[in-house]
Design a protein around this motif. Structure first.
Motif, PDB file in Angstrom:
ATOM      1  N   THR A   1       0.945   5.545   1.305  1.00 33.11           N
ATOM      2  CA  THR A   1      -0.288   5.624   1.757  1.00 33.11           C
ATOM      3  C   THR A   1       1.154   7.373   2.239  1.00 33.11           C
ATOM      4  O   THR A   1       1.859   7.753   2.125  1.00 33.11           O
ATOM      5  CB  THR A   1       0.221   4.815   4.100  1.00 33.11           C
ATOM      6  OG1 THR A   1       1.600   5.033   3.772  1.00 33.11           O
ATOM      7  CG2 THR A   1      -0.266   3.705   3.313  1.00 33.11           C
TER       8      THR A   1
ATOM      9  N   MET B   1     -10.156  -0.811  -3.965  1.00 35.67           N
ATOM     10  CA  MET B   1     -10.863  -0.733  -2.601  1.00 35.67           C
ATOM     11  C   MET B   1     -12.240   0.847  -3.029  1.00 35.67           C
ATOM     12  O   MET B   1     -11.364   1.533  -2.373  1.00 35.67           O
ATOM     13  CB  MET B   1     -10.940  -0.351  -1.056  1.00 35.67           C
ATOM     14  CG  MET B   1      -9.252  -2.332  -0.589  1.00 35.67           C
ATOM     15  SD  MET B   1      -8.749  -1.947   0.578  1.00 35.67           S
ATOM     16  CE  MET B   1     -10.433  -1.024   1.983  1.00 35.67           C
TER      17      MET B   1
ATOM     18  N   ARG C   1     -13.654   3.398  -1.204  1.00 36.02           N
ATOM     19  CA  ARG C   1     -13.455   4.029   0.678  1.00 36.02           C
ATOM     20  C   ARG C   1     -13.856   4.919   0.857  1.00 36.02           C
ATOM     21  O   ARG C   1     -15.334   4.780   0.639  1.00 36.02           O
ATOM     22  CB  ARG C   1     -12.746   5.893  -0.494  1.00 36.02           C
ATOM     23  CG  ARG C   1     -11.070   5.609  -0.593  1.00 36.02           C
ATOM     24  CD  ARG C   1     -11.001   7.213  -0.435  1.00 36.02           C
ATOM     25  NE  ARG C   1     -11.048   8.022   0.159  1.00 36.02           N
ATOM     26  CZ  ARG C   1     -10.618   8.430   0.878  1.00 36.02           C
ATOM     27  NH1 ARG C   1      -9.352   7.694   1.331  1.00 36.02           N
ATOM     28  NH2 ARG C   1     -10.986   9.176   2.289  1.00 36.02           N
TER      29      ARG C   1
ATOM     30  N   GLY D   1      -7.441   2.645  -1.743  1.00 37.37           N
ATOM     31  CA  GLY D   1      -8.882   2.857  -1.672  1.00 37.37           C
ATOM     32  C   GLY D   1      -9.378   3.881  -3.038  1.00 37.37           C
ATOM     33  O   GLY D   1      -8.203   5.171  -3.119  1.00 37.37           O
TER      34      GLY D   1
ATOM     35  N   VAL E   1       0.560  -1.265  -0.200  1.00 37.88           N
ATOM     36  CA  VAL E   1       0.099  -0.054  -0.133  1.00 37.88           C
ATOM     37  C   VAL E   1       0.562   1.024  -0.176  1.00 37.88           C
ATOM     38  O   VAL E   1       1.441   0.619   0.284  1.00 37.88           O
ATOM     39  CB  VAL E   1      -0.881   0.006   0.928  1.00 37.88           C
ATOM     40  CG1 VAL E   1      -1.640  -1.430   1.309  1.00 37.88           C
ATOM     41  CG2 VAL E   1      -0.239   0.508   2.476  1.00 37.88           C
TER      42      VAL E   1
ATOM     43  N   GLN F   1      -8.135  -5.123   5.095  1.00 34.20           N
ATOM     44  CA  GLN F   1      -8.276  -5.561   3.487  1.00 34.20           C
ATOM     45  C   GLN F   1      -7.239  -6.275   2.729  1.00 34.20           C
ATOM     46  O   GLN F   1      -7.189  -6.904   1.817  1.00 34.20           O
ATOM     47  CB  GLN F   1      -8.983  -5.315   3.076  1.00 34.20           C
ATOM     48  CG  GLN F   1     -10.773  -4.362   3.928  1.00 34.20           C
ATOM     49  CD  GLN F   1     -11.726  -5.872   3.821  1.00 34.20           C
ATOM     50  OE1 GLN F   1     -12.325  -6.515   2.838  1.00 34.20           O
ATOM     51  NE2 GLN F   1     -11.306  -6.185   4.643  1.00 34.20           N
TER      52      GLN F   1
ATOM     53  N   GLN G   1      -7.701  -1.102   5.905  1.00 34.33           N
ATOM     54  CA  GLN G   1      -7.415  -0.530   4.336  1.00 34.33           C
ATOM     55  C   GLN G   1      -6.637  -2.016   4.448  1.00 34.33           C
ATOM     56  O   GLN G   1      -6.134  -3.358   3.649  1.00 34.33           O
ATOM     57  CB  GLN G   1      -6.630  -0.070   3.918  1.00 34.33           C
ATOM     58  CG  GLN G   1      -5.788   0.528   2.794  1.00 34.33           C
ATOM     59  CD  GLN G   1      -5.533   1.601   2.029  1.00 34.33           C
ATOM     60  OE1 GLN G   1      -4.577   1.693   2.786  1.00 34.33           O
ATOM     61  NE2 GLN G   1      -5.265   1.913   0.891  1.00 34.33           N
TER      62      GLN G   1
ATOM     63  N   HIS H   1      -7.421   3.330   7.533  1.00 36.45           N
ATOM     64  CA  HIS H   1      -5.826   3.205   7.606  1.00 36.45           C
ATOM     65  C   HIS H   1      -6.269   1.358   7.734  1.00 36.45           C
ATOM     66  O   HIS H   1      -5.371   0.151   7.041  1.00 36.45           O
ATOM     67  CB  HIS H   1      -5.246   4.127   7.172  1.00 36.45           C
ATOM     68  CG  HIS H   1      -4.842   5.349   7.034  1.00 36.45           C
ATOM     69  ND1 HIS H   1      -4.906   6.389   7.805  1.00 36.45           N
ATOM     70  CD2 HIS H   1      -5.282   5.926   5.747  1.00 36.45           C
ATOM     71  CE1 HIS H   1      -4.934   7.324   7.332  1.00 36.45           C
ATOM     72  NE2 HIS H   1      -5.315   7.248   5.663  1.00 36.45           N
TER      73      HIS H   1
END
Lengths: 382, 382
Positions: free
Chosen positions: A8, A173, A175, A101, A6, A23, A20, A17
Motif C-alpha cells: 500500500t 479484489m 476496486r 485491488g 497487502v 476483506q 480492503q 483501504h
C-alpha cells in the motif's frame, strides 16, 4: 498463525483501504494482516500528504496488525520494481497470500505472463515508457489489456511472485468506487486518493469526511499537509547548482533529460510549471516526477541498485497479533529486521530512507527516524 | 590615458571607499580609476548585502570609471588567491598602479617577502590556517608583523604583483576610522563594513547615513538586503542530501571536515548555530564560512582550479572615461572581455559566476546575469 499481506501507500488511508483490510482477512481466514507501505516518498515520485508514522498509525487503527516500510529504493520506482520490493518483503515475512485491488480482478495473469514479450529480460526493462507498446502486443496475443493502473500493478505482483517461486497465493479484489486518478469526490463512501488529497489541501472537510475514517480526518485536519509544492524551492536550487555530469547520475534520469531539466529550471516559476515545460511525448508525468524526486533527494542509480541488493524489514508498528506473528517468523528471516535507527544504520544500511525522511522533515518538522520507535498497539490502547 | 586600480568588495560602499577612490586619482594623477570588485559572493565566504550590479552602480556614482567583476573562483578564496586574482585582472588592464588601504602603510613588504619562509612554495600553501605560525616566524625575522587583515592583504598584493614581474606600482594608504571588524558604528564619518551591515539589517538608518554616501543609503533602504541567514535552508538541505564522497570535493574542504559538517547539520537550528558547532581550533570561522559557501554553490576544487587557469574580464559598468580607456587597452588584452552573457557562456566560461548569481537571485529576485548589460555612465546621466 497465518498471515495475509497487502502492499500500500495510504496517501491517505481512506474507506476503500479499510474495506480492503477487512476483506483480506475475510477472504483468506488469516489471523494477521501484514501491510507493506511506502514511506514518505511514493511510487509516483511525490511526497506523502501525511508522514509514514501517521499513516502507519492509521493502518493499525483500522485493521492492520503489522506495518513494514517499503524502502524508498523500492517505493519510488516503476511499477515492476515497486511490486518486486513489496512482494519480496511479504514473502520474506511468510505471508500465505497477497490481496490487492484491481479494476478487472478476472484477468488471467498466467496467460498474460506467458504472452509477455521475450520473458524475463523484457520484464526487466519494463517501465511506464514501454507500457503502451507492451499493452498493444499483449492485447493482440491474449485479447486482454492492462490499461488500468491497478490491473498493471496486479500483473507486476503476479510476475514478481512467480519469479520467487510463487510463495504466495494472489487474490485480486474488485476496486470499489472511483477510478485511481479521479480528481473529484463524487461517491458517498469511496473516492480516489488524488481526489481526497485535493479536497484536504483545499480544506473541503465536508467532502473528505464522507470517504475517510474518522481517524484519517482528524490527522488530516491536525497535521501539516505536505505536497510537491513545498519542495520546489529546494529542487530549483538543486538543479541550478548541480552539473549535468552529476544530475545525469540521478535515478531514472534518461539520456539527455538532465540537460532539458537544467535548462527548463531557469525560468520555471513553480513545480507544475517546471514539469509542464520538461514534458514531452517521450516521458510520462509520473516518470518525470520520479526523476525530479530523485534529483531532490540526490538519489543516484548506483545508490538505488546497491540498496536493492540488500533489502531489510523496517517495522513501523504492530498490534498484539502483529507482535506475536513477528515473534513466530523472526527466526526464519534472512533479511535484517530494524525497529529503530542508530548512527551506524543512518550512515549505512538505512542511509537512503534516512535521507528521504530528513528532506521530508524540512517541511513537516517531525522526526522521521531519529527518536522514533514502532507503534505498539499491543494493549488495545489504539 | 593612465589608469590606477583598486581591488574591492564594497559590502556596502561607504565613505572610506569614496575617500579611497578620490585619493587613488590624487596620489597617482591617473585619468581612469579601474575597480575590480567581488561579485555576489565575497572573500569571507558570504553573500554581499547588495548585489553586484547595485554595488557597481554605486562605484560609478562615487568616482570609479570602470568596474570589473572579480570572478567567484578568485573572490571566494583565501587572501593570497583573492589578491592574485585582483592583481592579474588589473595588470591585464594595464593599470600603472594599485592603491590599497592598510593599517600600517609603512610596512616594508620587500623585506617581508625576502623573509617569507621558503619562498614561493610556502606562499602557495599560505592561507588563514597558517597565518598565525607564519606571522610568528616573520616577526622574529623582520621585527614586522602582519596581524591586521588589510596589512596581510596588502602583502598578498605585493607578492602577486612581484610574481607577475611587478607591472604595477603599489601604493598603500592609511586606513581611516574603524577597524575592519568593528561591529558598532562609532565614528562620525567612517565605519567598518561589518558595522554598517549590522546597522542596515537592523534598520538603524540614522547610524548608517553618517558613514555612507547618500546613494548607498538609498540603495540599502530600497533593496532586499541579503545575508547568510537567507541561504541556511538551502545549505541545510544540501548537506542533508549529499554524500561525504561528494561533499569532500567541495572547494577548501579540509580532510575529514565533510564528516563533521554533515554530522553537525543534523541538529543545527540556523547558520550561526551550525558554524559554532563545526568550529574547532583547527579552522577559522572565515575558512568554515567559505567551505559552507562552496557547499551551497556546489563548487568543487576541480571546478575552481580549472576556472582559475582561464580568467576573463567581465565588465559591470563604465563612465565615459572608462569606456575610452577600455577602447585604448582592448587590442592588447590576452584575456577574453565579456560584456553580456549568452547561453554558451552561461554553460561554459561563465558557468561558476552564473551559478553563484543564480543562487543569489533565489533571494533577491533580481537577474544577475541574463538580461543584464554593463552600466553606461557615459553621458554624465549617473
Amino acid at each position: 498463525m497465518r498471515a495475509v499481506g497487502v502492499i500500500t501507500e495510504y496517501n491517505p488511508l481512506h474507506n476503500g483501504h479499510v474495506y480492503q483490510l477487512q476483506q483480506a482477512k475475510a477472504l483468506t481466514g488469516a489471523d494477521c494482516t501484514v501491510v507493506v507501505m511506502s514511506g514518505n516518498w511514493l511510487q509516483r515520485g511525490e511526497p506523502a500528504i501525511l508522514d509514514k508514522w501517521t499513516r502507519a498509525q492509521l493502518a493499525l487503527q483500522t485493521g492492520a496488525d503489522l506495518v513494514i516500510e517499503l524502502p524508498v529504493f523500492y517505493a519510488m520506482q516503476p511499477a515492476h520494481l515497486f511490486a518486486q520490493g513489496g512482494v519480496r518483503l511479504l514473502a520474506e515475512l511468510g505471508c500465505e497470500s497477497l490481496v490487492f485491488g484491481a479494476e478487472h480482478p478476472d484477468l488471467d495473469f498466467s496467460q498474460l505472463m506467458a504472452a509477455f514479450p521475450s520473458g524475463r529480460e523484457a520484464f526487466k526493462q519494463f517501465n511506464a515508457t514501454y507500457a503502451t507498446l507492451f499493452n498493444a502486443a499483449l492485447k493482440t496475443a491474449t485479447g486482454q489489456a492492462l490499461t488500468k493502473a491497478n490491473d498493471m500493478l496486479g500483473f507486476c505482483y503476479y510476475v514478481a511472485n512467480q519469479r520467487l517461486g510463487a510463495p504466495m497465493r494472489l487474490i485480486p479484489m474488485q476496486r470499489l468506487g472511483s477510478d485511481h486518478n479521479d480528481t473529484a469526490i463524487q461517491g458517498d463512501q469511496f473516492a480516489s486518493g488524488t481526489a481526497i488529497r485535493q479536497a484536504a489541501l483545499a480544506g473541503n472537510w465536508d467532502q473528505v469526511e464522507r470517504v475517510v475514517p474518522a481517524e484519517t480526518l482528524a490527522q488530516l485536519k491536525s497535521n501539516r499537509l505536505v505536497s510537491w509544492a513545498d519542495f520546489w524551492p529546494h529542487l530549483q536550487y538543486q538543479l541550478l547548482t548541480t552539473t549535468v555530469d552529476r544530475s545525469g547520475q540521478y535515478d531514472q534520469m534518461a539520456e539527455g533529460l538532465e540537460y532539458r531539466m537544467q535548462d527548463m529550471v531557469q525560468n520555471a516559476s513553480n513545480f507544475e510549471d517546471f514539469l509542464a515545460q520538461v514534458k514531452s511525448k517521450r516521458y510520462t508525468y509520473t516518470r518525470l516526477q520520479r526523476v525530479a524526486a530523485a534529483a531532490l533527494l540526490q538519489l543516484t542509480t548506483t545508490e538505488v541498485q546497491t540498496a536493492q541488493a540488500r533489502p531489510y524489514l523496517r517495522v513501523l508498528g504492530f498490534s498484539a497479533t502483529g507482535q506475536q506473528y513477528l515473534h513466530q517468523v523472526k527466526k526464519s528471516l534472512t533479511m535484517p529486521l530494524y525497529t529503530k535507527i542508530n548512527k551506524d544504520l543512518r550512515l549505512h544500511e538505512l542511509a537512503l530512507d534516512y535521507r528521504a525522511g530528513r528532506v521530508y522533515e524540512l517541511i513537516n518538522q517531525q522526526h522521521q527516524d531519529l527518536y522514533r520507535r514502532p507503534w505498539r498497539f499491543t494493549d488495545n490502547l489504539g
